[in-house]
Motif scaffolding. Structure first.
Motif, PDB file in Angstrom:
ATOM      1  N   HIS A   1       0.845  -1.200   0.000  1.00 19.73           N
ATOM      2  CA  HIS A   1       0.000   0.000   0.000  1.00 19.73           C
ATOM      3  C   HIS A   1       0.881   1.250   0.000  1.00 19.73           C
ATOM      4  O   HIS A   1       0.579   2.223  -0.705  1.00 19.73           O
ATOM      5  CB  HIS A   1      -0.918   0.021   1.220  1.00 19.73           C
ATOM      6  CG  HIS A   1      -2.086  -0.887   1.094  1.00 19.73           C
ATOM      7  ND1 HIS A   1      -3.186  -0.779   1.911  1.00 19.73           N
ATOM      8  CD2 HIS A   1      -2.347  -1.928   0.264  1.00 19.73           C
ATOM      9  CE1 HIS A   1      -4.075  -1.704   1.568  1.00 19.73           C
ATOM     10  NE2 HIS A   1      -3.571  -2.423   0.580  1.00 19.73           N
ATOM     11  N   GLN A   2       1.947   1.184   0.747  1.00 24.08           N
ATOM     12  CA  GLN A   2       2.868   2.317   0.849  1.00 24.08           C
ATOM     13  C   GLN A   2       3.555   2.591  -0.484  1.00 24.08           C
ATOM     14  O   GLN A   2       3.597   3.728  -0.955  1.00 24.08           O
ATOM     15  CB  GLN A   2       3.899   2.018   1.936  1.00 24.08           C
ATOM     16  CG  GLN A   2       4.936   3.064   2.166  1.00 24.08           C
ATOM     17  CD  GLN A   2       5.993   2.587   3.150  1.00 24.08           C
ATOM     18  OE1 GLN A   2       6.120   1.395   3.413  1.00 24.08           O
ATOM     19  NE2 GLN A   2       6.750   3.515   3.684  1.00 24.08           N
ATOM     20  N   SER A   3       4.075   1.569  -1.116  1.00 19.46           N
ATOM     21  CA  SER A   3       4.853   1.772  -2.340  1.00 19.46           C
ATOM     22  C   SER A   3       3.977   1.955  -3.576  1.00 19.46           C
ATOM     23  O   SER A   3       4.313   2.731  -4.471  1.00 19.46           O
ATOM     24  CB  SER A   3       5.830   0.616  -2.559  1.00 19.46           C
ATOM     25  OG  SER A   3       5.136  -0.597  -2.749  1.00 19.46           O
ATOM     26  N   ASP A   4       2.841   1.251  -3.640  1.00 22.25           N
ATOM     27  CA  ASP A   4       1.978   1.317  -4.817  1.00 22.25           C
ATOM     28  C   ASP A   4       0.953   2.445  -4.739  1.00 22.25           C
ATOM     29  O   ASP A   4       0.373   2.817  -5.767  1.00 22.25           O
ATOM     30  CB  ASP A   4       1.237  -0.006  -5.023  1.00 22.25           C
ATOM     31  CG  ASP A   4       2.166  -1.181  -5.255  1.00 22.25           C
ATOM     32  OD1 ASP A   4       3.353  -0.956  -5.571  1.00 22.25           O
ATOM     33  OD2 ASP A   4       1.704  -2.334  -5.108  1.00 22.25           O
ATOM     34  N   CYS A   5       0.716   2.943  -3.530  1.00 15.88           N
ATOM     35  CA  CYS A   5      -0.296   3.995  -3.301  1.00 15.88           C
ATOM     36  C   CYS A   5      -1.684   3.557  -3.767  1.00 15.88           C
ATOM     37  O   CYS A   5      -2.510   4.381  -4.168  1.00 15.88           O
ATOM     38  CB  CYS A   5       0.097   5.311  -3.952  1.00 15.88           C
ATOM     39  SG  CYS A   5       1.587   6.016  -3.246  1.00 15.88           S
ATOM     40  N   CYS A   6      -1.921   2.261  -3.749  1.00 18.86           N
ATOM     41  CA  CYS A   6      -3.235   1.726  -4.104  1.00 18.86           C
ATOM     42  C   CYS A   6      -3.375   0.350  -3.472  1.00 18.86           C
ATOM     43  O   CYS A   6      -2.408  -0.208  -2.964  1.00 18.86           O
ATOM     44  CB  CYS A   6      -3.432   1.661  -5.612  1.00 18.86           C
ATOM     45  SG  CYS A   6      -2.324   0.514  -6.448  1.00 18.86           S
TER      46      CYS A   6
ATOM     47  N   ASP B   1      -8.043   4.309  -3.092  1.00 14.26           N
ATOM     48  CA  ASP B   1      -6.716   4.831  -3.414  1.00 14.26           C
ATOM     49  C   ASP B   1      -6.453   6.154  -2.696  1.00 14.26           C
ATOM     50  O   ASP B   1      -5.350   6.382  -2.186  1.00 14.26           O
ATOM     51  CB  ASP B   1      -6.538   4.998  -4.918  1.00 14.26           C
ATOM     52  CG  ASP B   1      -6.499   3.651  -5.653  1.00 14.26           C
ATOM     53  OD1 ASP B   1      -6.370   2.606  -4.982  1.00 14.26           O
ATOM     54  OD2 ASP B   1      -6.608   3.661  -6.888  1.00 14.26           O
TER      55      ASP B   1
ATOM     56  N   ILE C   1      -5.698   5.348   0.929  1.00  8.38           N
ATOM     57  CA  ILE C   1      -4.329   4.858   1.087  1.00  8.38           C
ATOM     58  C   ILE C   1      -3.343   6.015   0.972  1.00  8.38           C
ATOM     59  O   ILE C   1      -2.415   6.136   1.782  1.00  8.38           O
ATOM     60  CB  ILE C   1      -4.026   3.739   0.057  1.00  8.38           C
ATOM     61  CG1 ILE C   1      -4.847   2.494   0.390  1.00  8.38           C
ATOM     62  CG2 ILE C   1      -2.531   3.422   0.023  1.00  8.38           C
ATOM     63  CD1 ILE C   1      -4.825   1.415  -0.674  1.00  8.38           C
ATOM     64  N   ASN C   2      -3.544   6.881  -0.005  1.00  8.03           N
ATOM     65  CA  ASN C   2      -2.657   8.038  -0.177  1.00  8.03           C
ATOM     66  C   ASN C   2      -2.671   8.945   1.043  1.00  8.03           C
ATOM     67  O   ASN C   2      -1.635   9.483   1.423  1.00  8.03           O
ATOM     68  CB  ASN C   2      -3.033   8.832  -1.426  1.00  8.03           C
ATOM     69  CG  ASN C   2      -2.431   8.243  -2.674  1.00  8.03           C
ATOM     70  OD1 ASN C   2      -1.273   7.838  -2.686  1.00  8.03           O
ATOM     71  ND2 ASN C   2      -3.216   8.178  -3.728  1.00  8.03           N
ATOM     72  N   SER C   3      -3.826   9.115   1.656  1.00  8.41           N
ATOM     73  CA  SER C   3      -3.918   9.997   2.817  1.00  8.41           C
ATOM     74  C   SER C   3      -3.260   9.400   4.063  1.00  8.41           C
ATOM     75  O   SER C   3      -3.068  10.103   5.050  1.00  8.41           O
ATOM     76  CB  SER C   3      -5.378  10.349   3.109  1.00  8.41           C
ATOM     77  OG  SER C   3      -6.074   9.230   3.610  1.00  8.41           O
TER      78      SER C   3
ATOM     79  N   GLN D   1      -0.189   7.689   3.939  1.00  6.74           N
ATOM     80  CA  GLN D   1       1.196   7.338   3.617  1.00  6.74           C
ATOM     81  C   GLN D   1       2.127   7.508   4.821  1.00  6.74           C
ATOM     82  O   GLN D   1       2.975   6.650   5.079  1.00  6.74           O
ATOM     83  CB  GLN D   1       1.695   8.156   2.425  1.00  6.74           C
ATOM     84  CG  GLN D   1       1.136   7.686   1.091  1.00  6.74           C
ATOM     85  CD  GLN D   1       1.534   6.260   0.773  1.00  6.74           C
ATOM     86  OE1 GLN D   1       2.712   5.933   0.701  1.00  6.74           O
ATOM     87  NE2 GLN D   1       0.549   5.397   0.570  1.00  6.74           N
TER      88      GLN D   1
END
Length: 92
Positions: free
Chosen positions: A19-24, A71, A74-76, A78
């Motif tokens: 989730h951290q690296s793919d941002c999704c 997504d 997940i971005n929020s 990081q």
């Protein structure tokens, strides 16, 4: 054969790193995170310091499951994902 709590921790960390690296991610990943956290929370062998992190990760997974834009969710998170992965890594 059930996974040991160490294997569960590594699987949880792997999903969070993705989730951290793919941002999704997917709802099914959030559901898996939820199941892993529930299992780890009842395991007395899990480090007490990790339990606090698991509670935060549980809320993250619940919010992700119910999010209309996973997504963006997940971005929020990081910064949280960074901390959780690092913190878990210190104990396992």
């Amino acid at each position: 054969m059930p996974l040991s709590h160490e294997n569960q921790i590594f699987l949880l960390k792997d999903i969070l790193q993705n989730h951290q690296s793919d941002c999704c991610g997917s709802v099914s990943e959030c559901e898996q995170v939820e199941r892993l956290v529930k299992s780890l929370m009842v395991n007395t062998d899990v480090n007490e310091n990790v339990r606090v992190i698991l509670e935060e990760i549980y809320r993250y997974s619940q919010d992700g499951i119910n999010s209309s834009d996973l997504d963006a969710h997940i971005n929020s998170h990081q910064t949280d994902l960074n901390h959780w992965v690092d913190d878990i890594g210190r104990f396992y």
